[in-house]
Design a protein around this motif. Structure first.
Motif, PDB file in Angstrom:
ATOM      1  N   PRO A 176      72.574  -1.510 -34.395  1.00 21.97           N
ATOM      2  CA  PRO A 176      73.616  -2.194 -33.613  1.00 21.97           C
ATOM      3  C   PRO A 176      73.607  -1.823 -32.130  1.00 21.97           C
ATOM      4  CG  PRO A 176      74.519  -1.428 -35.696  1.00 21.97           C
ATOM      5  CD  PRO A 176      73.151  -0.832 -35.576  1.00 21.97           C
ATOM      6  N   VAL A 177      73.247  -0.550 -31.822  1.00 25.70           N
ATOM      7  CA  VAL A 177      73.174  -0.152 -30.416  1.00 25.70           C
ATOM      8  C   VAL A 177      72.090  -0.952 -29.701  1.00 25.70           C
ATOM      9  CG1 VAL A 177      72.668   1.750 -28.836  1.00 25.70           C
ATOM     10  CG2 VAL A 177      74.059   2.162 -30.877  1.00 25.70           C
ATOM     11  N   VAL A 178      70.951  -1.118 -30.346  1.00 26.80           N
ATOM     12  CA  VAL A 178      69.820  -1.806 -29.717  1.00 26.80           C
ATOM     13  C   VAL A 178      70.021  -3.317 -29.709  1.00 26.80           C
ATOM     14  CG1 VAL A 178      67.347  -2.295 -29.903  1.00 26.80           C
ATOM     15  CG2 VAL A 178      68.198   0.033 -30.291  1.00 26.80           C
ATOM     16  N   PHE A 179      70.435  -3.876 -30.855  1.00 24.26           N
ATOM     17  CA  PHE A 179      70.443  -5.338 -30.976  1.00 24.26           C
ATOM     18  C   PHE A 179      71.801  -5.966 -30.664  1.00 24.26           C
ATOM     19  CE2 PHE A 179      66.927  -4.017 -33.823  1.00 24.26           C
ATOM     20  CZ  PHE A 179      65.890  -4.695 -33.191  1.00 24.26           C
ATOM     21  N   THR A 180      72.891  -5.301 -31.061  1.00 21.97           N
ATOM     22  CA  THR A 180      74.208  -5.878 -30.783  1.00 21.97           C
ATOM     23  C   THR A 180      74.628  -5.620 -29.337  1.00 21.97           C
ATOM     24  OG1 THR A 180      74.836  -5.530 -33.104  1.00 21.97           O
ATOM     25  CG2 THR A 180      76.604  -6.006 -31.539  1.00 21.97           C
ATOM     26  N   LYS A 181      74.523  -4.352 -28.924  1.00 22.30           N
ATOM     27  CA  LYS A 181      74.908  -4.013 -27.552  1.00 22.30           C
ATOM     28  C   LYS A 181      73.824  -4.407 -26.548  1.00 22.30           C
ATOM     29  CE  LYS A 181      77.916  -0.088 -28.736  1.00 22.30           C
ATOM     30  NZ  LYS A 181      78.154   1.361 -28.529  1.00 22.30           N
ATOM     31  N   GLY A 182      72.587  -4.030 -26.852  1.00 23.01           N
ATOM     32  CA  GLY A 182      71.513  -4.248 -25.900  1.00 23.01           C
ATOM     33  C   GLY A 182      71.112  -5.705 -25.732  1.00 23.01           C
ATOM     34  N   HIS A 183      71.017  -6.417 -26.870  1.00 19.87           N
ATOM     35  CA  HIS A 183      70.560  -7.810 -26.824  1.00 19.87           C
ATOM     36  C   HIS A 183      71.697  -8.811 -27.032  1.00 19.87           C
ATOM     37  CE1 HIS A 183      66.167  -7.158 -26.605  1.00 19.87           C
ATOM     38  NE2 HIS A 183      66.399  -6.065 -27.317  1.00 19.87           N
ATOM     39  N   ASN A 184      72.928  -8.312 -27.154  1.00 21.82           N
ATOM     40  CA  ASN A 184      74.119  -9.171 -27.272  1.00 21.82           C
ATOM     41  C   ASN A 184      74.052 -10.118 -28.469  1.00 21.82           C
ATOM     42  OD1 ASN A 184      75.360  -8.168 -24.850  1.00 21.82           O
ATOM     43  ND2 ASN A 184      73.882  -9.403 -23.673  1.00 21.82           N
ATOM     44  N   LEU A 185      73.505  -9.635 -29.588  1.00 21.29           N
ATOM     45  CA  LEU A 185      73.493 -10.424 -30.817  1.00 21.29           C
ATOM     46  C   LEU A 185      74.798 -10.208 -31.567  1.00 21.29           C
ATOM     47  CD1 LEU A 185      69.879  -9.653 -32.137  1.00 21.29           C
ATOM     48  CD2 LEU A 185      70.610 -11.566 -30.707  1.00 21.29           C
ATOM     49  N   ASN A 186      75.247 -11.217 -32.305  1.00 24.29           N
ATOM     50  CA  ASN A 186      76.444 -11.016 -33.124  1.00 24.29           C
ATOM     51  C   ASN A 186      76.090 -10.194 -34.359  1.00 24.29           C
ATOM     52  OD1 ASN A 186      75.551 -12.776 -35.276  1.00 24.29           O
ATOM     53  ND2 ASN A 186      76.107 -14.528 -33.985  1.00 24.29           N
ATOM     54  N   ALA A 187      77.123  -9.760 -35.082  1.00 25.44           N
ATOM     55  CA  ALA A 187      76.899  -8.838 -36.203  1.00 25.44           C
ATOM     56  C   ALA A 187      76.000  -9.449 -37.271  1.00 25.44           C
ATOM     57  CB  ALA A 187      78.238  -8.425 -36.807  1.00 25.44           C
ATOM     58  N   GLY A 188      76.169 -10.740 -37.540  1.00 24.85           N
ATOM     59  CA  GLY A 188      75.368 -11.388 -38.572  1.00 24.85           C
ATOM     60  C   GLY A 188      73.896 -11.427 -38.225  1.00 24.85           C
ATOM     61  N   VAL A 189      73.581 -11.865 -37.013  1.00 19.29           N
ATOM     62  CA  VAL A 189      72.182 -11.931 -36.588  1.00 19.29           C
ATOM     63  C   VAL A 189      71.595 -10.528 -36.451  1.00 19.29           C
ATOM     64  CG1 VAL A 189      70.606 -12.697 -34.765  1.00 19.29           C
ATOM     65  CG2 VAL A 189      72.556 -14.126 -35.410  1.00 19.29           C
ATOM     66  N   SER A 190      72.403  -9.587 -35.982  1.00 20.24           N
ATOM     67  CA  SER A 190      71.936  -8.208 -35.855  1.00 20.24           C
ATOM     68  C   SER A 190      71.535  -7.639 -37.213  1.00 20.24           C
ATOM     69  CB  SER A 190      73.025  -7.343 -35.212  1.00 20.24           C
ATOM     70  OG  SER A 190      72.568  -6.023 -35.008  1.00 20.24           O
ATOM     71  N   GLY A 191      72.276  -8.030 -38.258  1.00 23.81           N
ATOM     72  CA  GLY A 191      71.934  -7.559 -39.600  1.00 23.81           C
ATOM     73  C   GLY A 191      70.581  -8.058 -40.070  1.00 23.81           C
ATOM     74  N   LEU A 192      70.151  -9.224 -39.571  1.00 21.21           N
ATOM     75  CA  LEU A 192      68.846  -9.754 -39.954  1.00 21.21           C
ATOM     76  C   LEU A 192      67.694  -8.917 -39.419  1.00 21.21           C
ATOM     77  CD1 LEU A 192      69.457 -13.589 -39.415  1.00 21.21           C
ATOM     78  CD2 LEU A 192      69.443 -12.326 -41.583  1.00 21.21           C
ATOM     79  N   MET A 193      67.982  -8.074 -38.444  1.00 18.32           N
ATOM     80  CA  MET A 193      66.931  -7.231 -37.876  1.00 18.32           C
ATOM     81  C   MET A 193      66.395  -6.220 -38.890  1.00 18.32           C
ATOM     82  SD  MET A 193      66.668  -8.477 -34.805  1.00 18.32           S
ATOM     83  CE  MET A 193      67.110 -10.066 -35.549  1.00 18.32           C
ATOM     84  N   PHE A 194      67.152  -5.984 -39.985  1.00 13.06           N
ATOM     85  CA  PHE A 194      66.712  -5.049 -41.009  1.00 13.06           C
ATOM     86  C   PHE A 194      65.657  -5.646 -41.937  1.00 13.06           C
ATOM     87  CE2 PHE A 194      70.884  -3.221 -39.958  1.00 13.06           C
ATOM     88  CZ  PHE A 194      70.555  -1.880 -39.857  1.00 13.06           C
ATOM     89  N   LEU A 195      65.498  -6.963 -41.943  1.00 11.84           N
ATOM     90  CA  LEU A 195      64.613  -7.605 -42.917  1.00 11.84           C
ATOM     91  C   LEU A 195      63.168  -7.098 -42.875  1.00 11.84           C
ATOM     92  CD1 LEU A 195      65.847 -11.316 -42.921  1.00 11.84           C
ATOM     93  CD2 LEU A 195      66.169  -9.565 -44.667  1.00 11.84           C
ATOM     94  N   PRO A 196      62.603  -6.779 -41.710  1.00 16.07           N
ATOM     95  CA  PRO A 196      61.225  -6.255 -41.731  1.00 16.07           C
ATOM     96  C   PRO A 196      61.052  -4.980 -42.547  1.00 16.07           C
ATOM     97  CG  PRO A 196      61.779  -6.978 -39.520  1.00 16.07           C
ATOM     98  CD  PRO A 196      63.060  -7.032 -40.319  1.00 16.07           C
ATOM     99  N   LEU A 197      62.123  -4.199 -42.739  1.00 13.47           N
ATOM    100  CA  LEU A 197      61.999  -2.972 -43.530  1.00 13.47           C
ATOM    101  C   LEU A 197      61.567  -3.254 -44.969  1.00 13.47           C
ATOM    102  CD1 LEU A 197      65.051  -0.931 -42.198  1.00 13.47           C
ATOM    103  CD2 LEU A 197      62.674  -0.190 -42.126  1.00 13.47           C
ATOM    104  N   PRO A 198      62.311  -4.082 -45.737  1.00 11.13           N
ATOM    105  CA  PRO A 198      61.835  -4.376 -47.096  1.00 11.13           C
ATOM    106  C   PRO A 198      60.543  -5.180 -47.114  1.00 11.13           C
ATOM    107  CG  PRO A 198      63.798  -5.673 -46.580  1.00 11.13           C
ATOM    108  CD  PRO A 198      63.643  -4.645 -45.489  1.00 11.13           C
TER     109      PRO A 198
END
Length: 487
Positions: free
Chosen positions: A292-314
């Motif tokens: 959230p620090v990198v994508f929500t604050k840094g890139h101004n993404l909303n919480a829903g889109v920021s959560g999609l950033m985890f998808l590359p992990l699985p």
């Protein structure tokens, strides 16, 4: 007249594999003649979990993975709800973050009970009881009207959800031999960090346990078989090795609580592995606060889109599984044939960790220096694929190493490992936001990469010195079985 139950009347030959499985169970003293009353499995006995069908073994493997995936999802699920909790109950961000940390703190308590208890009473009853209570605490947490209730129920929920973390790996070791276990664990290992990508299905999982997961622990199955033989024949002389355990309640409590730590503190191999896995595990939970620090604050993404950033992990984890099945597991199978009739040295499992350890460090440096808001989100996002790939390989290698080295005490060794890992998993989120805010995403992730570099030699050192350490170990396969030391 029905067929007589099959009872082994041949000598019990303690090969290395047998020693690993029966190491903590008292067995009769060696006699000049075979004991005709000691019940054991025949070579092709269908009651032996290792003789079950391929389809049944894979079903149980996938079911075990689902249980772990469910528990790990529940641990991280509230991370996206912290702002809602702060508004609803008027608490600080640190208190809101405790909903994640306290659940993971429960992982520090639960394995102390569930691992050793499963070695006393079997896997199935522990799964049923613990998962039912975990489900009840989840419901209670959802209905809570104040933050104190939420935090207490989250801790209790984590305590009971820890049973799959401690025992699912042991279940897999019950049903697979060393040759097939690698592929099974490759699928299973994705679960601990794929959990955040799915929804909770606790009730369904409990029904799955009750109706489809049988007992798999060999000593408990033999004790049940001996009881059936005594009933069928009317001869009370028949017994299983576990029947010789006549402990008082105080001795059982001491054994259950102390066993994981007895193994951990006396085994340099397990200490090194646990330290490395704990750091990796803590980093997974740290990312729930760092992203959230990198994508929500840094890139101004909303919480829903920021959560999609985890998808590359699985996704990275899935790629690791495919890579292992296609390339690494065939070489292990060739090694099995090469070493037969002796088992493959556990250190052979560490090859994939030797590949993944540098990749794990690189992924943090990649994430660190692509975290600038001026750089496309795809750059830091895709670093998660390498991170997931390396995490899966590290866990797969070290899980297999623990099971190969401590098969008799797999549940206790994994329980000790889970306790320490959980301390890291609970602690890392508490300082993650402050660390990323004060150091900045670039230097915070660089610090983690540097620590990963310091720990990177662990699989290399174990590969070289592991055989020496195992020869000196009380509990490793090359050592004689400590029949009474863990009683």
């Amino acid at each position: 007249m029905p067929d007589s139950p099959r009872v082994s009347t041949s000598p019990i030959i303690h090969t290395e594999e047998n020693n690993k499985e029966d190491a903590f169970i008292s067995v009769p003293e060696n006699k000049s003649t075979p004991d005709p009353y000691l019940v054991s499995f025949d070579e092709d006995d269908p009651a032996n979990p290792k003789n079950w069908s391929f389809a049944k073994k894979w079903y149980l493997t996938l079911a075990a993975g689902l249980l772990v995936l469910n528990a790990t999802f529940s641990s991280s699920a509230p991370s996206s709800l912290v702002p809602t909790l702060m508004h609803e109950f008027g608490v600080s961000r640190e208190v809101g973050t405790l909903t994640v940390s306290l659940f993971v703190c429960g992982y520090c308590v639960g394995p102390l009970l569930w691992g050793p208890l499963s070695e006393q009473y079997g896997r199935r009853p522990i799964f049923i009881i613990s998962f039912f209570l975990y489900m009840c605490f989840q419901i209670g947490c959802a209905l809570s009207q104040n933050i104190a209730s939420v935090l207490i129920l989250r801790f209790l929920g984590g305590t009971f959800a820890a049973a799959p973390l401690a025992n699912s790996g042991a279940l897999i070791s019950d049903i697979w031999d060393a040759k097939g276990r690698g592929t099974a664990l490759a699928i299973f290992t994705v679960a601990p960090f794929a959990g955040p990508a799915i929804g909770p299905v606790a009730g369904v999982c409990w029904l799955l346990i009750v109706f489809t997961i049988p007992e798999t622990y060999t000593p408990v199955l033999l004790a049940k078989k001996a009881k059936e033989v005594r009933k069928h024949t009317g001869d009370e002389k028949y017994y299983a090795a576990m029947d010789l355990q006549n402990f008082t309640l105080a001795q059982r409590v001491e054994s259950i609580l102390a066993r994981p730590f007895k193994v951990l503190v006396t085994e340099p191999m397990l200490i090194a592995i646990t330290l490395y896995m704990s750091f990796v595990y803590g980093c997974i939970y740290l990312l729930f606060e760092a992203y959230p620090v990198v994508f929500t604050k840094g890139h101004n993404l909303n919480a829903g889109v920021s959560g999609l950033m985890f998808l590359p992990l699985p996704i990275g984890g899935f790629i690791a599984v495919v890579t292992y099945i296609l390339f690494f597991n065939p070489s292990y199978e060739r090694k099995v044939q090469e070493c037969a009739p002796n088992p493959v040295p556990p250190e052979f499992r560490l090859r994939i960790a030797m590949v993944a350890a540098p990749s794990f460090a690189i992924s943090f440096f990649w994430f660190a220096w692509t975290s600038f808001p001026s750089i496309s989100i795809w750059a830091p996002m895709t670093s998660g694929a390498l991170l997931g790939w390396s995490i899966c390989f590290i866990f797969l290698a070290l899980f297999n190493y623990i099971i190969d080295a401590y098969l008799a005490l797999a549940a206790s060794a994994l329980a000790a490992n889970t306790v320490v890992r959980s301390l890291f998993g609970a602690g890392f989120p508490l300082f993650a936001t402050q660390m990323y805010d004060r150091l900045g995403p670039e230097w915070a992730s660089t610090l983690l990469g540097c620590i990963a570099l310091i720990m990177m030699p662990i699989p290399f050192v174990l590969t070289k010195y592991g055989p020496i350490l195992r020869r000196k170990s009380k509990y490793a396969p090359s050592a004689p079985p400590p029949s009474s030391s863990l009683a």
